[in-house]
Enzyme design. Structure first.
Site, PDB file in Angstrom:
ATOM      1  N   GLY A   1     -99.940  12.576 -88.639  1.00  0.00           N
ATOM      2  CA  GLY A   1     -98.947  11.832 -89.409  1.00  0.00           C
ATOM      3  C   GLY A   1     -98.768  10.430 -88.870  1.00  0.00           C
ATOM      4  CB  ALA A   2    -100.623   8.638 -86.460  1.00  0.00           C
TER       5      ALA A   2
ATOM      6  N   GLY B   1     -94.948   4.906 -90.161  1.00  0.00           N
ATOM      7  CA  GLY B   1     -93.728   5.448 -89.605  1.00  0.00           C
ATOM      8  C   GLY B   1     -93.763   5.684 -88.117  1.00  0.00           C
TER       9      GLY B   1
ATOM     10  N   GLY C   1     -95.054   8.037 -86.398  1.00  0.00           N
ATOM     11  CA  GLY C   1     -96.355   8.446 -85.872  1.00  0.00           C
ATOM     12  C   GLY C   1     -97.214   7.256 -85.510  1.00  0.00           C
TER      13      GLY C   1
ATOM     14  CE1 TYR D   1     -88.447  17.236 -93.711  1.00  0.00           C
ATOM     15  CE2 TYR D   1     -86.128  17.399 -93.130  1.00  0.00           C
ATOM     16  CZ  TYR D   1     -87.379  16.868 -92.910  1.00  0.00           C
ATOM     17  OH  TYR D   1     -87.563  15.977 -91.883  1.00  0.00           O
TER      18      TYR D   1
ATOM     19  CB  SER E   1     -85.553  17.588 -89.039  1.00  0.00           C
ATOM     20  OG  SER E   1     -84.391  17.103 -89.677  1.00  0.00           O
TER      21      SER E   1
END
Length: 271
Positions: free
Chosen positions: A13-14, A17, A19, A161, A135
């Site tokens: 996820g880089a 954001g 990441g 989520y 989260s």
């Protein structure tokens, strides 16, 4: 702070954001960073800026996750840190080609699978760390072992989520238990609300954060990940959940036995 110089760090996820910010920060600290993202163009740009290797993968395809794992195993004889940061949030129910609800697959099932496929390689490192972006939304998460991705209920973006992030927390706790006595440790964290492309399809969530004035920059959001990658005593954070930079007690909705049963059920689902 322990050094990451020369260590191989895989950050998923880089492509944007936190990441991307974490990849840059870890590269600046001397790590050999491997940038993994969904967008070929963005992933390549982040990798170029960080002097890192890069690979693309779509977590809505478990086949692509398996291909990524094979590529990483082929190209990196040692992996020291796996940062499971990739995530998604969907406005409507989407069923992937693998037959799972997309939020649960992208946020929980795919990183679980990648970790499993890389676990032996991680175990060859003298000090391996698995760091997962969770989260605080996990506190309202509910998981039914007979319907892990809740296809048998009405769909709610935030309910799905929250359940996926509860999965991340339970995965971390159970991974820490199952790897006890090895060189592998596991931890997870809540980064705060970070300005991110993840919310591009959920304008209501993005608007709420904006109204509250709580959105962090990606650089600030990356701090917990970098902290857990560099904290001096990895054993001291094994199995723990962090709220930003401080250890916090996760929601005790489920016990250790449930975490074990969820792990086993997830293995069954992934085949």
């Amino acid at each position: 702070m322990t050094t990451v110089e020369g260590k191989t760090v895989v950050v998923t996820g880089a492509s944007a954001g936190l990441g991307a910010a974490a990849a840059r920060q870890l590269a600046e600290l001397g790590a050999k960073v491997v940038v993994v993202g969904r967008s070929p163009e963005k992933t390549a740009a982040v990798a170029e800026a960080a002097g890192a290797d890069h690979y693309t993968v779509d977590y809505s395809s478990l086949g692509e996750v398996r291909e990524l794992a094979s590529t990483l195993l082929e190209n990196y004889p040692r992996i020291d840190i796996l940062a499971n940061n990739a995530g998604g949030l969907f406005r409507h129910r989407v069923i992937t080609g693998d037959g799972f609800e997309a939020t649960m697959q992208v946020n929980y099932l795919a990183p679980f699978l990648l970790t499993q496929l890389l676990l032996d390689r991680l175990g060859e490192s003298p000090e391996a760390r698995v760091i997962t972006t969770a989260s605080d939304a996990h506190r309202s998460g509910v998981i039914d072992l007979s319907d892990v991705d809740a296809q048998g209920t009405s769909f709610s973006t935030m309910r799905s989520y929250a359940a996926s992030k509860m999965g991340n927390v339970l995965f971390t706790q159970e991974l820490a238990r199952r790897t006890e006595g090895t060189t592998i440790t596991a931890s997870c964290f809540h980064p705060g609300f970070v300005a991110s492309d993840m919310f591009r399809d959920t304008p209501a969530v993005r608007a709420l954060a904006g109204l509250a004035g709580r959105a962090f920059t990606p650089e600030r959001g990356a701090r917990p990940l970098v902290h857990l990658a560099t904290v001096e005593d990895a054993a001291s954070v094994n199995g723990l959940y962090f709220n930003q930079l401080k250890p916090a007690e996760p929601k005790r909705r489920y016990d250790k036995e449930f975490a074990r049963r969820l792990w086993d059920r997830t293995v069954e689902l992934l085949g």
